[in-house]
Design a protein around this motif. Structure first.
Motif, PDB file in Angstrom:
ATOM      1  N   ALA A  25       7.897  -6.464 -53.638  1.00  0.00           N
ATOM      2  CA  ALA A  25       6.814  -6.513 -54.627  1.00  0.00           C
ATOM      3  C   ALA A  25       5.526  -5.908 -54.080  1.00  0.00           C
ATOM      4  CB  ALA A  25       6.577  -7.955 -55.065  1.00  0.00           C
ATOM      5  N   SER A  26       5.358  -5.934 -52.759  1.00  0.00           N
ATOM      6  CA  SER A  26       4.148  -5.387 -52.145  1.00  0.00           C
ATOM      7  C   SER A  26       4.260  -3.904 -51.834  1.00  0.00           C
ATOM      8  CB  SER A  26       3.827  -6.156 -50.857  1.00  0.00           C
ATOM      9  OG  SER A  26       3.532  -7.496 -51.160  1.00  0.00           O
ATOM     10  N   GLY A  27       5.374  -3.305 -52.200  1.00  0.00           N
ATOM     11  CA  GLY A  27       5.498  -1.859 -52.073  1.00  0.00           C
ATOM     12  C   GLY A  27       6.022  -1.354 -50.754  1.00  0.00           C
ATOM     13  N   HIS A  28       6.459  -2.257 -49.870  1.00  0.00           N
ATOM     14  CA  HIS A  28       7.003  -1.795 -48.606  1.00  0.00           C
ATOM     15  C   HIS A  28       8.363  -1.127 -48.823  1.00  0.00           C
ATOM     16  CE1 HIS A  28       3.831  -3.531 -46.220  1.00  0.00           C
ATOM     17  NE2 HIS A  28       3.965  -4.676 -46.873  1.00  0.00           N
ATOM     18  N   ASP A  29       8.652  -0.139 -47.986  1.00  0.00           N
ATOM     19  CA  ASP A  29       9.896   0.612 -48.086  1.00  0.00           C
ATOM     20  C   ASP A  29      10.969  -0.114 -47.279  1.00  0.00           C
ATOM     21  OD1 ASP A  29      11.850   2.507 -48.363  1.00  0.00           O
ATOM     22  OD2 ASP A  29      10.946   3.943 -46.970  1.00  0.00           O
ATOM     23  N   VAL A  30      11.983  -0.605 -47.963  1.00  0.00           N
ATOM     24  CA  VAL A  30      13.083  -1.313 -47.300  1.00  0.00           C
ATOM     25  C   VAL A  30      14.351  -0.491 -47.530  1.00  0.00           C
ATOM     26  CG1 VAL A  30      14.365  -3.474 -47.119  1.00  0.00           C
ATOM     27  CG2 VAL A  30      11.933  -3.523 -47.735  1.00  0.00           C
TER      28      VAL A  30
END
Length: 311
Positions: A25-30
């Motif tokens: 949700a915070s936009g980190h690339d996983v």
């Protein structure tokens, strides 16, 4: 660096799903998620939200494995070019060689105030031991399990009547918020780690049936803590009465000073009281029980007209 990080996530159960959901949700690339396979152990299915389902819905490749130190997984991790590994309820040791595949290494979220209560079931152990404080710790993943340098820690008080289930629900949101705060600090270059004092460290094993059996010769305070530590949906603290296994789900200190032989059931004006060991007041008021293969019910109802001793 930009405003997000490239993170390989290792997690399991509800702790894992809540942490992964917050990272996404915070936009980190996983680019990759690693999780444990479904378990046949009932203890592993209490908070059994599926990390696999969440990752798959988000279009993220998933690897399911019990241990994550195989060469094949190392090769796959190398290909991700990850900046960080984030672990949330990852339940097995992760080698330094695997952590070194990410530029910032790995961080783990653990539901205790490390260095105390490393290992398994920290909330249950803390309540069973009568602790008044617990919390959540974010620490670096290093060679020794749960002993890496601490990045963040938040304290959660344990009130006298709170159960393991209460504390689970109060600590769970901290997994998401502390994970995001830790990743942000690493991304901005403001992270400050503090070494753990290994002399203060305690490491606890998984809880098993023997840990839940009530010894009525223990003080009432200790038995009350055990019942609180094994609150539903955890397997309940139990004893036997007239040959029947009884789980004791809720209890409280007796309102007056009952004395006598430990294990004796007294039906009193206060309710169903069981005598415990010294020192101090020996009465424990039993409020809710779950007889074998029957639903939970008030103790006063189940024990009506009964007398005798718990084994």
């Amino acid at each position: 660096m930009g405003e997000w990080m490239r993170i390989v996530f290792f997690g399991f159960q509800r702790w894992g799903t809540e942490t992964l959901r917050a990272l996404l949700a915070s936009g980190h690339d996983v680019p990759l998620v690693v999780t444990h396979p479904p378990s046949r152990n009932p203890a592993d299915n209490l908070w059994s939200d599926s990390v696999t389902d969440l990752a798959t819905t988000a279009g993220i490749p998933v690897v399911e494995c019990r241990y994550a130190n195989a060469p094949e997984l190392a090769e796959l991790l190398k290909a991700q070019d990850a900046e960080l590994l984030v672990l949330s309820n990852w339940r097995t040791w992760l080698s330094p060689q695997i952590c070194a595949l990410a530029r910032h290494g790995g961080i783990n979220l653990h539901d205790a105030l490390l260095p105390r209560y490393g290992g398994f079931a920290p909330i249950n152990w803390a309540i069973a031991n009568g602790e008044t404080l617990t919390g959540v710790t974010v620490h670096r993943v290093e060679d020794e399990l749960d002993l890496g340098d601490i990045l963040l820690q938040e304290i959660v008080p344990i009130h006298p009547q709170e159960t393991a289930t209460d504390i689970f629900h109060r600590t769970l949101p901290l997994f998401a918020s502390l994970a995001l705060a830790a990743v942000d600090a690493l991304e901005r270059g403001t992270a400050s780690f503090t070494a753990q004092d290994s002399r203060q460290a305690t490491f606890f094993h998984k809880r098993d049936e023997r840990d839940m059996r009530i010894d009525w010769y223990r003080p009432a305070r200790d038995i009350h803590n055990l019942i609180r530590a094994q609150s539903p949906p955890y397997p309940g603290a139990f004893s036997h009465f007239r040959g029947q296994r009884i789980e004791l789900l809720m209890a409280a200190p007796a309102p007056r000073d009952y004395r006598g032989t430990p294990g004796r059931l007294l039906l009193t004006a206060d309710g169903a009281v069981v005598l415990c060991g010294p020192p101090g007041p020996q009465g424990l008021l039993i409020e809710t029980v779950a007889p074998e293969q029957r639903p939970a019910m008030p103790a006063s109802q189940f024990f009506a007209g009964s007398s005798g001793y718990f084994d």
